[in-house]
Design an enzyme around this catalytic site. Structure first.
Site, PDB file in Angstrom:
ATOM      1  CG  HIS A   1     103.297  44.366   8.075  1.00 33.25           C
ATOM      2  ND1 HIS A   1     104.363  44.032   7.292  1.00 33.25           N
ATOM      3  CD2 HIS A   1     103.369  45.686   8.263  1.00 33.25           C
ATOM      4  CE1 HIS A   1     105.080  45.099   7.058  1.00 33.25           C
ATOM      5  NE2 HIS A   1     104.506  46.128   7.631  1.00 33.25           N
TER       6      HIS A   1
ATOM      7  CD1 TRP B   1     108.879  40.258   7.761  1.00 29.91           C
ATOM      8  CD2 TRP B   1     108.135  42.193   6.935  1.00 29.91           C
ATOM      9  NE1 TRP B   1     109.388  41.246   8.532  1.00 29.91           N
ATOM     10  CE2 TRP B   1     108.944  42.456   8.075  1.00 29.91           C
ATOM     11  CE3 TRP B   1     107.539  43.264   6.294  1.00 29.91           C
ATOM     12  CZ2 TRP B   1     109.195  43.750   8.540  1.00 29.91           C
ATOM     13  CZ3 TRP B   1     107.754  44.551   6.759  1.00 29.91           C
ATOM     14  CH2 TRP B   1     108.603  44.763   7.864  1.00 29.91           C
TER      15      TRP B   1
ATOM     16  CD  GLU C   1      98.567  49.600   6.578  1.00 29.62           C
ATOM     17  OE1 GLU C   1      98.303  50.338   7.530  1.00 29.62           O
ATOM     18  OE2 GLU C   1      99.669  49.601   6.025  1.00 29.62           O
TER      19      GLU C   1
ATOM     20  CD  GLU D   1     102.096  54.917   7.595  1.00 30.90           C
ATOM     21  OE1 GLU D   1     101.740  54.482   6.484  1.00 30.90           O
ATOM     22  OE2 GLU D   1     102.773  54.254   8.390  1.00 30.90           O
TER      23      GLU D   1
ATOM     24  CG  ASP E   1     100.137  47.433   8.700  1.00 35.58           C
ATOM     25  OD1 ASP E   1     101.048  48.180   8.303  1.00 35.58           O
ATOM     26  OD2 ASP E   1      99.733  46.452   8.052  1.00 35.58           O
TER      27      ASP E   1
ATOM     28  NE  ARG F   1      98.534  51.928   4.169  1.00 34.89           N
ATOM     29  CZ  ARG F   1      99.281  52.832   4.805  1.00 34.89           C
ATOM     30  NH1 ARG F   1      98.984  54.107   4.744  1.00 34.89           N
ATOM     31  NH2 ARG F   1     100.353  52.455   5.466  1.00 34.89           N
TER      32      ARG F   1
ATOM     33  CD  GLU G   1     102.765  49.128   3.784  1.00 35.12           C
ATOM     34  OE1 GLU G   1     101.988  49.742   4.530  1.00 35.12           O
ATOM     35  OE2 GLU G   1     103.870  48.703   4.138  1.00 35.12           O
TER      36      GLU G   1
ATOM     37  NE  ARG H   1     101.093  50.838  12.234  1.00 34.99           N
ATOM     38  CZ  ARG H   1     101.796  50.179  11.325  1.00 34.99           C
ATOM     39  NH1 ARG H   1     101.518  50.335  10.052  1.00 34.99           N
ATOM     40  NH2 ARG H   1     102.785  49.384  11.667  1.00 34.99           N
TER      41      ARG H   1
ATOM     42  CE1 TYR I   1     102.619  42.354  12.259  1.00 31.72           C
ATOM     43  CE2 TYR I   1     102.356  44.615  11.512  1.00 31.72           C
ATOM     44  CZ  TYR I   1     101.811  43.414  11.934  1.00 31.72           C
ATOM     45  OH  TYR I   1     100.455  43.300  12.043  1.00 31.72           O
TER      46      TYR I   1
END
Ligand SMILES: O=C(O)C(=O)C[C@H](O)[C@H](O)CO
Ligand SMILES: [Mg+2]
Length: 403
Positions: free
Chosen positions: A213, A403, A237, A340, A211, A284, A263, A147, A159
């Site tokens: 996010h 976020w 992602e 992951e 990602d 996820r 996630e 990643r 992030y």
């Protein structure tokens, strides 16, 4: 076999973790991970106050009935706190059942579907060059998948990027949430350059993941998905906040870049439209936050009907208990995608001895009865909890953003 005792263990060897231990009247015990990053004590209270008292005396082998009791019986269904509490109970009960059957958990689930479990590493850097050296380092460790997250020119803190090269990325980095600044425009301009550089240096065999996010709007995510198509990512992602599952339809209509979501999801209902319409390619939700093996197995089976595969969340803010159970699940699940891997600190591994092994970019599951992870309670007691919060994110004009 009755549940005789159950209790939560809060420890912070490197970062906060919450573990639930369930002890039966036959002396067999099981443990489950109840860690919810930045909300640990909420799950402890939910378990201590509303779950554990009702567990005592129940038949430990009645996993499904206990799951339904804690889910339907809660009245206030779903949500990350409730489902993390249920996830920890469920993980501990599957651990007990496998120990009682004297077999590793993956055998109890249905046996091996693969010899080893492909993982992906986090390769982060403040700029493209430092990212490339992190990719180099992880390829040398045998990873087939990485990643890639880099700092974005003009954005001070971002992030997913470790503060110092080679360090871990730990988002819960302050008692009171830190405030980050974000610019989608600066990000959208920079990320395609990052992947062009990675493909130029490492060719096209290495699986690349990224990602977002939750930070883009659907049309921005569609733009990004199209822009990175030449670099054929393994997945993009969390490209949008996905409470509105319909958002994924718009993105899907614009790009063939595979999409991973979930996630922050904790139930099959969070995904249903996305899976049925094949708007996503990977799910996820980790075992802890998804209500445990009993529920995540249902999500995985439903996903399999629509060619969707698993890609469990596996950051350092899920304990080795969740990771250990996940590796058993990954070894069994037919529609496995990837796992992951953010390696825990040595201090964490000392508190959570385990028999899973990392080798050549893959996890190898252990053969010990249960999920193969334990907790050293004496060592755990040496690391008291300290509040740590995830940051918040604002646009450059101060607007509070995803976020
Ligand atoms: O590992 C990932 O994909 C993440 O997005 C990490 C999250 O920021 C982290 O787990 C939040 O606690
Ligand atoms: Mg993520």
């Amino acid at each position: 076999m009755k549940i005789e005792q159950a209790y939560t263990i809060v420890t912070s060897p490197g970062r906060n973790f919450v573990t639930l231990k369930i002890v039966t009247d036959e002396g067999i015990y099981g443990i489950g991970d109840a860690t919810l990053n930045g909300r640990e004590q909420a799950v402890v209270a939910y378990l201590d106050e509303h779950v554990i008292p009702a567990l005592i005396g129940k038949d430990a082998s009645a996993i499904e009935d206990i799951w339904q009791y804690l889910y339907r019986g809660a009245y206030w269904r779903r949500g990350p706190v409730t489902m993390s509490a249920i996830g920890a109970v469920d993980m501990a009960l599957w651990d007990i059942k496998a120990k009682a059957a004297n077999m590793p958990l993956y055998q109890l689930l249905g046996g091996r579907s693969r010899e080893r479990v492909m993982t992906y590493a986090h390769c982060t850097g403040k700029d493209i060059d430092s990212c490339l050296s992190e990719v180099e380092r992880h390829v040398a460790l045998g990873y087939r998948a990485v990643r890639v997250q880099a700092g974005i020119p003009g954005i001070p803190t971002i992030y997913g990027v470790a503060k110092r090269e080679g360090e871990r990325y730990e988002p819960a980095d302050a008692e009171i949430p830190a405030e980050h600044v974000w610019s989608s425009e600066k990000y959208l301009h920079h990320v395609p350059q990052l992947f062009a550089a990675v493909r130029e240096h490492f060719g096209h065999d290495l699986h690349l993941l990224h990602d977002v996010h939750h930070r883009l709007t659907p049309i921005e995510a569609a733009r990004l998905g199209k822009a990175v198509e030449p670099y054929h990512l393994f997945w993009l992602e969390d490209c949008v906040p996905a409470e509105n599952q319909e958002s994924l339809r718009l993105i899907r209509e614009h790009t063939t870049t595979p999409l991973a979501i979930g996630e922050v999801f904790n139930s099959i209902h969070d995904y249903r439209e996305m899976i049925q319409n094949q708007w996503i390619d990977y799910i996820r939700t980790p075992l802890t936050h998804g209500g445990g093996i009993t529920h995540v197995r249902r999500i995985a089976d439903f996903a399999a009907l629509y060619h969707v595969r698993t890609g469990f969340h596996g950051p350092t803010d899920l304990s080795p208990v969740c990771l250990g159970a996940a590796i058993h699940f990954d070894t069994w699940v037919p529609n496995f995608g990837i796992q992951e891997h953010m390696p825990h600190e040595d201090l964490t591994d000392q508190v959570f001895p385990h028999d899973y092994r990392f080798e050549d970019g893959h996890f190898l599951v252990g053969e010990a009865p249960g999920h193969g992870v334990d907790i050293d309670e004496e060592a755990a007691a040496k690391f008291p909890y300290k509040r740590a919060s995830l940051p918040v994110n604002r646009l450059e004009d101060g607007t509070l953003w995803h976020w």
